[in-house]
Scaffold this motif. Structure first.
Motif, PDB file in Angstrom:
ATOM      1  N   ARG A 172      47.481  -3.017  21.609  1.00 59.25           N
ATOM      2  CA  ARG A 172      47.649  -2.114  22.742  1.00 59.25           C
ATOM      3  C   ARG A 172      48.150  -0.761  22.245  1.00 59.25           C
ATOM      4  NH1 ARG A 172      50.536  -7.264  24.765  1.00 59.25           N
ATOM      5  NH2 ARG A 172      49.607  -7.919  22.795  1.00 59.25           N
ATOM      6  N   PHE A 173      47.771   0.319  22.928  1.00 60.72           N
ATOM      7  CA  PHE A 173      48.017   1.656  22.378  1.00 60.72           C
ATOM      8  C   PHE A 173      48.710   2.627  23.341  1.00 60.72           C
ATOM      9  CE2 PHE A 173      45.621   0.438  18.800  1.00 60.72           C
ATOM     10  CZ  PHE A 173      44.476  -0.220  19.228  1.00 60.72           C
ATOM     11  N   SER A 174      48.730   2.310  24.629  1.00 64.49           N
ATOM     12  CA  SER A 174      49.299   3.321  25.546  1.00 64.49           C
ATOM     13  C   SER A 174      50.808   3.408  25.317  1.00 64.49           C
ATOM     14  CB  SER A 174      48.999   2.933  27.003  1.00 64.49           C
ATOM     15  OG  SER A 174      49.849   1.875  27.383  1.00 64.49           O
ATOM     16  N   PRO A 175      51.378   4.610  25.446  1.00 55.85           N
ATOM     17  CA  PRO A 175      52.824   4.766  25.209  1.00 55.85           C
ATOM     18  C   PRO A 175      53.655   3.744  25.976  1.00 55.85           C
ATOM     19  CG  PRO A 175      51.809   6.917  25.396  1.00 55.85           C
ATOM     20  CD  PRO A 175      50.729   5.913  25.712  1.00 55.85           C
ATOM     21  N   THR A 192      51.127  11.817  26.699  1.00 60.21           N
ATOM     22  CA  THR A 192      49.790  11.193  26.807  1.00 60.21           C
ATOM     23  C   THR A 192      49.545  10.346  25.559  1.00 60.21           C
ATOM     24  OG1 THR A 192      48.844  13.115  25.686  1.00 60.21           O
ATOM     25  CG2 THR A 192      48.809  13.133  28.119  1.00 60.21           C
ATOM     26  N   GLU A 193      48.560   9.429  25.665  1.00 58.68           N
ATOM     27  CA  GLU A 193      48.191   8.595  24.514  1.00 58.68           C
ATOM     28  C   GLU A 193      47.420   9.440  23.509  1.00 58.68           C
ATOM     29  OE1 GLU A 193      46.264   4.910  25.495  1.00 58.68           O
ATOM     30  OE2 GLU A 193      45.260   4.809  23.558  1.00 58.68           O
ATOM     31  N   TYR A 231      51.020  10.966  16.539  1.00 61.22           N
ATOM     32  CA  TYR A 231      52.088  11.730  17.200  1.00 61.22           C
ATOM     33  C   TYR A 231      52.945  12.365  16.115  1.00 61.22           C
ATOM     34  CZ  TYR A 231      50.864   8.468  20.996  1.00 61.22           C
ATOM     35  OH  TYR A 231      50.195   7.703  21.938  1.00 61.22           O
ATOM     36  N   SER A 264      51.145   6.780  13.806  1.00 58.57           N
ATOM     37  CA  SER A 264      50.352   6.096  14.831  1.00 58.57           C
ATOM     38  C   SER A 264      51.249   5.032  15.432  1.00 58.57           C
ATOM     39  CB  SER A 264      49.119   5.431  14.214  1.00 58.57           C
ATOM     40  OG  SER A 264      48.269   6.425  13.666  1.00 58.57           O
ATOM     41  N   THR A 265      50.986   4.644  16.666  1.00 62.61           N
ATOM     42  CA  THR A 265      51.775   3.563  17.286  1.00 62.61           C
ATOM     43  C   THR A 265      50.810   2.500  17.803  1.00 62.61           C
ATOM     44  OG1 THR A 265      51.769   4.645  19.447  1.00 62.61           O
ATOM     45  CG2 THR A 265      53.626   5.133  17.978  1.00 62.61           C
TER      46      THR A 265
END
Ligand SMILES: N[C@H](CCC[C@H](N)C(=O)O)C(=O)O
Length: 276
Positions: free
Chosen positions: A124-127, A136-137, A141, A153-154
């Motif tokens: 999953r990638f959304s903040p 925003t995604e 970052y 990257s997260t």
């Protein structure tokens, strides 16, 4: 009362594994911190607990506690040891084991060659899903860490990961920057800080300063997160051999919405008992 446990590891990421299907024990963060101490306790990166499932469609519940006593959502190296453990203890005769975790369902397959393949679910990638504070995604970052501005990257594998690309892993200040990232205020629940050096399109090296445990010899969810981040950035192509200080994991990911498949070993070290 004596509590039976098994000491295990996945590429040197080491665990105390206890069966609370046939045993009963009251766990606390304080007791787990005592047990995890490498001088006065058993010593481990994580405690893995086998419980009956809450969902009747699953075979087990899998709970994970870091050395600092905090319960977390997922542990990839631990999942492989979990599979070996429940077979060894005759808690299941299955070779495909469905397990519920706080980070979502995973599927463990014990292969004929003794390696274990884990379907870790989709990254999953959304903040909000990491969780990570960002408007925003984005693919990367800028994170202010001490005097530096790092590009990260997260990725969530059920648990939170940051991935930073570095040129020279051996000389990189993981011991300094790892804890600053782990407890960075933009990560509301902390984060596992991965540092990756690319080798070629299918190979990379990784070190992970783990949330609640410090730098470990291997991090399964970290290897998954780093491979996914590298693929999304166009630097890596599945399958990826992710080389950690303790050894290599084979990671496959077919793209967004698809599960990450991780394959690697699980090793028994000794059986023990501890008075509780
Ligand atoms: N420290 C991690 C849990 C253990 C993950 C790691 N040992 C693995 O193999 O995935 C966290 O706080 O999310």
């Amino acid at each position: 009362m004596l509590l039976r446990f098994t000491k295990m590891h996945g590429l040197g990421n080491d665990f105390m594994v206890i069966d609370l299907v046939t045993q009963h024990a009251q766990l606390s963060a304080k007791l787990i911190r005592q047990w995890s101490d490498r001088h006065t306790g058993i010593g481990f990166d994580q405690l893995l607990v086998v419980e009956p499932p809450g969902n009747p469609d699953m075979d087990f519940r899998y709970r994970i506690f870091n050395a600092d006593g905090g319960e977390v959502e997922q542990c990839g190296n631990g999942a492989r040891c979990f599979a070996r453990f429940v077979q060894d203890k005759r808690l299941t005769a299955k070779s495909e084991i469905h397990v519920e975790t706080a980070g979502g369902p995973i599927i463990l397959n014990v292969n004929a060659d003794g390696q274990i393949t884990v379907d870790m679910g989709a990254p999953r990638f959304s903040p909000a899903q990491i969780p990570f504070q960002a408007d925003t995604e984005a693919l990367t970052y800028t994170l202010e860490v001490g005097e530096q501005q790092l590009q990260i990257s997260t990725v969530s594998m059920g648990n939170p990961h940051s991935v930073t690309l570095v040129d020279d892993l051996d000389s990189y200040p993981v011991a300094t920057l790892g804890p600053l990232i782990e407890k960075h205020p933009r990560f509301d629940q902390g984060v596992n800080a991965g540092f990756m050096q690319l080798i070629d399109r299918h190979h990379a090296r990784l070190r992970v300063y783990e949330r609640g445990a410090g730098e470990t010899l291997a991090c399964g969810t970290g290897a998954c997160a780093a491979a996914v981040a590298g693929i999304r950035l166009g630097h890596l192509v599945s399958p990826v051999s992710m080389q950690l200080p303790g050894g290599s994991l084979h990671i496959e990911w077919a793209g967004p919405g698809q599960p990450v498949m991780m394959t690697g070993p699980a090793t028994r070290v000794y059986e023990g008992q501890i008075r509780v």
